[in-house]
Design an enzyme around this catalytic site. Sequence first.
Site, PDB file in Angstrom:
ATOM      1  N   GLU A  94      -0.728 -11.876   7.736  1.00  0.00           N
ATOM      2  CA  GLU A  94      -1.412 -11.137   8.803  1.00  0.00           C
ATOM      3  C   GLU A  94      -2.844 -10.903   8.338  1.00  0.00           C
ATOM      4  O   GLU A  94      -3.196  -9.853   7.821  1.00  0.00           O
ATOM      5  CB  GLU A  94      -0.694  -9.814   9.088  1.00  0.00           C
ATOM      6  CG  GLU A  94      -1.260  -9.050  10.274  1.00  0.00           C
ATOM      7  CD  GLU A  94      -2.178  -7.904   9.871  1.00  0.00           C
ATOM      8  OE1 GLU A  94      -2.872  -7.373  10.761  1.00  0.00           O
ATOM      9  OE2 GLU A  94      -2.220  -7.529   8.682  1.00  0.00           O
ATOM     10  N   LYS A 129       2.030   3.068  17.038  1.00  0.00           N
ATOM     11  CA  LYS A 129       1.860   3.228  15.597  1.00  0.00           C
ATOM     12  C   LYS A 129       1.965   4.695  15.187  1.00  0.00           C
ATOM     13  O   LYS A 129       2.310   4.994  14.039  1.00  0.00           O
ATOM     14  CB  LYS A 129       0.498   2.681  15.160  1.00  0.00           C
ATOM     15  CG  LYS A 129       0.348   1.187  15.283  1.00  0.00           C
ATOM     16  CD  LYS A 129      -0.953   0.698  14.685  1.00  0.00           C
ATOM     17  CE  LYS A 129      -2.167   1.224  15.430  1.00  0.00           C
ATOM     18  NZ  LYS A 129      -3.422   0.699  14.864  1.00  0.00           N
ATOM     19  N   TYR A 130       1.656   5.586  16.129  1.00  0.00           N
ATOM     20  CA  TYR A 130       1.572   7.010  15.794  1.00  0.00           C
ATOM     21  C   TYR A 130       2.651   7.868  16.446  1.00  0.00           C
ATOM     22  O   TYR A 130       2.744   9.051  16.147  1.00  0.00           O
ATOM     23  CB  TYR A 130       0.197   7.554  16.212  1.00  0.00           C
ATOM     24  CG  TYR A 130      -0.947   6.722  15.710  1.00  0.00           C
ATOM     25  CD1 TYR A 130      -1.344   6.778  14.383  1.00  0.00           C
ATOM     26  CD2 TYR A 130      -1.633   5.850  16.565  1.00  0.00           C
ATOM     27  CE1 TYR A 130      -2.393   6.005  13.910  1.00  0.00           C
ATOM     28  CE2 TYR A 130      -2.680   5.074  16.101  1.00  0.00           C
ATOM     29  CZ  TYR A 130      -3.058   5.154  14.776  1.00  0.00           C
ATOM     30  OH  TYR A 130      -4.086   4.381  14.304  1.00  0.00           O
ATOM     31  N   ASP A 157       1.281  -7.697   5.372  1.00  0.00           N
ATOM     32  CA  ASP A 157       0.201  -6.939   5.993  1.00  0.00           C
ATOM     33  C   ASP A 157      -1.082  -7.083   5.175  1.00  0.00           C
ATOM     34  O   ASP A 157      -1.105  -6.817   3.973  1.00  0.00           O
ATOM     35  CB  ASP A 157       0.615  -5.464   6.073  1.00  0.00           C
ATOM     36  CG  ASP A 157      -0.341  -4.638   6.904  1.00  0.00           C
ATOM     37  OD1 ASP A 157      -0.330  -4.787   8.137  1.00  0.00           O
ATOM     38  OD2 ASP A 157      -1.098  -3.839   6.314  1.00  0.00           O
ATOM     39  N   ASP A 194      -4.354   8.338   5.380  1.00  0.00           N
ATOM     40  CA  ASP A 194      -2.961   8.527   4.956  1.00  0.00           C
ATOM     41  C   ASP A 194      -2.445   7.400   4.069  1.00  0.00           C
ATOM     42  O   ASP A 194      -1.250   7.337   3.775  1.00  0.00           O
ATOM     43  CB  ASP A 194      -2.063   8.669   6.186  1.00  0.00           C
ATOM     44  CG  ASP A 194      -2.210   7.497   7.160  1.00  0.00           C
ATOM     45  OD1 ASP A 194      -3.223   6.768   7.077  1.00  0.00           O
ATOM     46  OD2 ASP A 194      -1.322   7.315   8.016  1.00  0.00           O
ATOM     47  N   GLN A 241       0.865  -1.175   0.000  1.00  0.00           N
ATOM     48  CA  GLN A 241       0.000   0.000   0.000  1.00  0.00           C
ATOM     49  C   GLN A 241       0.900   1.223   0.000  1.00  0.00           C
ATOM     50  O   GLN A 241       2.109   1.097   0.191  1.00  0.00           O
ATOM     51  CB  GLN A 241      -0.904  -0.008   1.236  1.00  0.00           C
ATOM     52  CG  GLN A 241      -0.113  -0.004   2.533  1.00  0.00           C
ATOM     53  CD  GLN A 241      -0.900  -0.508   3.722  1.00  0.00           C
ATOM     54  OE1 GLN A 241      -1.799  -1.337   3.570  1.00  0.00           O
ATOM     55  NE2 GLN A 241      -0.581  -0.015   4.901  1.00  0.00           N
TER      56      GLN A 241
END
Length: 669
Positions: free
Chosen positions: A414, A525-526, A385, A350, A315
Amino acid sequence: MRMSATVGIGRIPVRDVQPVVEYGRRPAKAVTGETFEVTATVFREGHDAVAANVVLKDPEGRPGPWTPMRELAPGSDRWGATVTPGAPGNWTYRVEAWSDPVATWRHAARIKVPAGIDAGLVLEEGSELYRRAAAGVPKDSGRDVLLAAATALLDDTLPVATRLAAALTPQVDAVLARHPLRDLVTSSDPLPLLVERERALYGAWYEFFPRSEGTPHTPHGTFRTAARRLPAIAAMGFDVVYLPPIHPIGTTHRKGRNNTLSATGDDVGVPWAIGSPEGGHDSIHPALGTLDDFDHFVTEAARHGLEIALDFALQCSPDHPWVHKHPEWFHHRPDGTIAHAENPPKKYQDIYPIAFDADPDGLATETVRILRHWMDHGVRIFRVDNPHTKPVAFWERVIADINGTDPDVIFLAEAFTRPAMMATLAQIGFQQSYTYFTWRNTKQELTEYLEELSGEAAAYMRPNFFANTPDILHAYLQHGGRPAFEVRAVLAATLSPTWGIYSGYELCENTPLREGSEEYLDSEKYQLKPRDWTRAAREGTTIAPLVTRLNTIRREHPALHRLRNLRFHHTDNDALIAYSKRVGSDVVLVVANLDPHRTQEATISLDMPQLGLDWHDSVPVHDELTGRTYHWGRANYVRLEPGRAPAHVFHVRRPSAAAAPQNGGSGAS
């Protein structure tokens, strides 16, 4: 001996050979040295005896010694045998069935000769059979034994009972077991078997974000600073270090802390929003260092006995070079914009998903190029992913290309999704799969799910039991505190040959974003999330010692390296679960308290034959977590108190292997 071609049903029917995947169109799976059972239904008309064997053929096409099968239950016509492939590669296996004239004659002779019914004729028939059998036995493998028996059967100077007994000695039995007389041999069609390296089935994984391993002066970590964490990971007994995406992160619609839509200049972004003017999937985020720094990280990991697993998320961020170079790879809406990714109820403003149907060849070629780029830099494991949001045929093509030249490369799917998709991804090439383990917390849930995974599904799907992930903080951990983290680690490490934790699990981090959410508050994650490992060890706020012990136990016990050998035992309290694994003489028995809040007790009723024991046996069981030893028999009392011991992980010993065991069951542990 005449071999019958398998046309139609076959002279001796061989039916329902297992394991079989998609009617034999896809291979069953095993790893080097893994023993598994082949079964088939074998029968024939009338009352004559039949027998069967399994033949493995190695990747070079060489058949190995055939393995005799046994009838699994009298009168069932279901036969089985365990086989163990060796080297990796594409094997085949088949079942051969045949009429067993010697067994048929023996059955009749044992009835007719003592009763005096045609005794002379029966013994003469036996002599002919034994001479036929002897012709197929090498001279140095017992041919003379069978010929002597054939001669004795015809010796009318001896009583008929003595003549018969000469044909039924253990020596004769041993020769016939090695070299049976086989009539009407009928073979099943060969079935494919893919044998892969051990890591495809067994290993302990540790996930962490290199960017969080910075210093007080430079908070954003690099591969050089993250490498300092590797000795501690290795010391805990892990085999694989799994890294989230390490590529440049886009700035368009960058997410802020806790998934906010308005990022500040200090926000580092989500690693899965891959791509910026600095590069895409084949590039490294500049803040992490250079490709040389990554190579150093991989080298350091290998020096500590660790493999690197790299996240592969197909992605893009809106800033990825592909967006402009390959607009055909994206979904364009009527107004010309590209739709962002969604996985309801989650939205990923995003991230742009890939459109696979406009240029499948180009996408496959580029994907293989990227994977081989990282393989050239020491990566042999990829955690893919969300593969379930891409075409299955695409993954089949890509994995076949990679494994065609590099069969040691492992792909982990996953995919938390529908069972049909998860099963198909495993069947088309993924070596491992994430599972529903996180959402299986009761005795009934765990038992039913693990019986499914260790049953027929084990022929193609290998589970990876992550106790947590950056995306998933289950309510069981949120509300169960440290005891919940302890017991889930025990379950993951002993139920599945492959298990893993995401960094922070050992610190029992369990604050959710909000009540009812499975997201972490201040999710890594952020944002960066530095952790004070030294302080946690000093203050005893880490379960790293338990994790280390579990991985040590796993390495010491081959039984825990396998999946198909899992068996459950009865407990009269559903808050306690009991199960065992056995490989040869190595037997591990686990009893765990699934209630992280209260002390629970139960009587554990063991299925002794599943432990390789007789029903009346009493044997020492050594708790590998506490070092205590008990004597256990068929029924045993257990009491487990959260905060003191999450479980017993017993090594079931032979009586001579333990000294001075404590009598009785376990007390509070």
